[in-house]
Design a protein around this motif. Structure first.
Motif, PDB file in Angstrom:
ATOM      1  N   UNK A 276      39.475  49.524  40.649  1.00 28.80           N
ATOM      2  CA  UNK A 276      38.467  50.576  40.511  1.00 28.80           C
ATOM      3  C   UNK A 276      37.207  49.983  39.877  1.00 28.80           C
ATOM      4  N   UNK A 277      36.084  50.109  40.596  1.00 30.66           N
ATOM      5  CA  UNK A 277      34.814  49.521  40.142  1.00 30.66           C
ATOM      6  C   UNK A 277      34.256  50.260  38.924  1.00 30.66           C
ATOM      7  N   UNK A 278      33.803  49.479  37.941  1.00 28.07           N
ATOM      8  CA  UNK A 278      33.138  49.989  36.738  1.00 28.07           C
ATOM      9  C   UNK A 278      31.830  49.211  36.596  1.00 28.07           C
ATOM     10  N   UNK A 279      30.751  49.905  36.317  1.00 25.42           N
ATOM     11  CA  UNK A 279      29.459  49.233  36.119  1.00 25.42           C
ATOM     12  C   UNK A 279      28.720  49.923  34.987  1.00 25.42           C
ATOM     13  N   UNK A 280      28.148  49.101  34.080  1.00 21.71           N
ATOM     14  CA  UNK A 280      27.513  49.645  32.893  1.00 21.71           C
ATOM     15  C   UNK A 280      26.191  48.942  32.603  1.00 21.71           C
ATOM     16  N   UNK A 281      25.248  49.717  32.097  1.00 20.50           N
ATOM     17  CA  UNK A 281      24.009  49.157  31.570  1.00 20.50           C
ATOM     18  C   UNK A 281      24.289  48.787  30.120  1.00 20.50           C
ATOM     19  N   UNK A 282      23.956  47.572  29.742  1.00 19.21           N
ATOM     20  CA  UNK A 282      24.213  47.108  28.377  1.00 19.21           C
ATOM     21  C   UNK A 282      23.236  47.760  27.400  1.00 19.21           C
TER      22      UNK A 282
ATOM     23  N   UNK B 128      50.588  45.477  33.018  1.00 21.63           N
ATOM     24  CA  UNK B 128      49.282  44.805  33.003  1.00 21.63           C
ATOM     25  C   UNK B 128      48.162  45.732  33.457  1.00 21.63           C
ATOM     26  N   UNK B 129      46.976  45.424  32.990  1.00 19.16           N
ATOM     27  CA  UNK B 129      45.734  46.047  33.429  1.00 19.16           C
ATOM     28  C   UNK B 129      44.865  44.874  33.864  1.00 19.16           C
ATOM     29  N   UNK B 130      44.533  44.823  35.138  1.00 19.81           N
ATOM     30  CA  UNK B 130      43.877  43.634  35.691  1.00 19.81           C
ATOM     31  C   UNK B 130      42.382  43.878  35.872  1.00 19.81           C
ATOM     32  N   UNK B 131      41.584  43.012  35.263  1.00 19.43           N
ATOM     33  CA  UNK B 131      40.122  43.038  35.405  1.00 19.43           C
ATOM     34  C   UNK B 131      39.735  41.960  36.405  1.00 19.43           C
ATOM     35  N   UNK B 132      39.079  42.344  37.496  1.00 22.82           N
ATOM     36  CA  UNK B 132      38.652  41.385  38.513  1.00 22.82           C
ATOM     37  C   UNK B 132      37.171  41.575  38.831  1.00 22.82           C
TER      38      UNK B 132
END
Length: 189
Positions: free
Chosen positions: A38-44, A172-176
């Motif tokens: 699942x895509x996640x995108x954030x402004x820092x 597990x929780x996989x970050x790709x």
């Protein structure tokens, strides 16, 4: 006449302030990745950065990547620690399970902490060779340096930091497909 002088003074003040050099706008710092696809995108936010630290008591170099968004630093955040014996290099794929000696102990060269949208903590912190059954893993690469900051990529296999029991049984929780553009902070010694 008095009103005209006040109006003229106000116009002069407005003109003086509007002609001042304005600070360049902050670049669009960001980080994005997929969590189990699942895509996640954030402004820092303004607290997000990369800090380079040189340990004067050893030959170790530490680089701390702090990816934070919004007003709550305990949600949707990632903290990555990179340990090396030389300054980090661009184009080098750093892997977690390539150990480094820190305070006379072998340790992973990378550690990952991920705080999800609810603030739940996940991490990849265990060296497999010292922790039978652990599947923690990850990698990081700095890909480009610009005047504004650094670009890079990452991925990790993380686990609930509060889970107990057999290491090989953890979920597990996989970050790709991790990617970032963050400001650099001057080296600390």
């Amino acid at each position: 006449m008095k009103i005209a002088k006040i109006l003229l003074l106000c116009l002069f003040v407005i003109f003086a302030f509007s002609s001042c050099d304005k600070e360049d706008p902050r670049p669009n710092y960001y980080y994005k990745f997929k969590v189990n696809g699942v895509e996640k995108e954030f402004k820092a936010n303004n607290d997000a950065n990369i800090v380079f630290i040189e340990d004067t008591n050893s030959s170790n170099r530490f680089t701390i990547f702090t990816f934070i968004t919004g007003s709550d630093p305990n949600k949707n955040a990632i903290i990555i620690s990179l340990r090396t014996t030389v300054s980090p290099e661009f184009g080098v794929n750093y892997t977690m399970q390539n150990p480094i000696v820190v305070n006379e102990q072998t340790a992973p060269s990378l550690t990952f902490i991920y705080l999800d949208e609810n603030g739940k903590e996940y991490g990849a912190t265990l060296l497999q060779s010292r922790n039978p059954g652990a599947m923690d893993d990850g990698s990081l690469m700095l890909t480009e340096l610009s005047a504004e900051g650094s670009y890079g990529t990452f991925q990790a296999v993380t686990f609930d930091l509060n889970s107990t029991g057999e290491l090989s049984q953890r979920q597990s929780l996989i970050l790709t497909d991790g990617e970032f553009f963050m400001p650099n902070v001057v080296s600390l010694r």
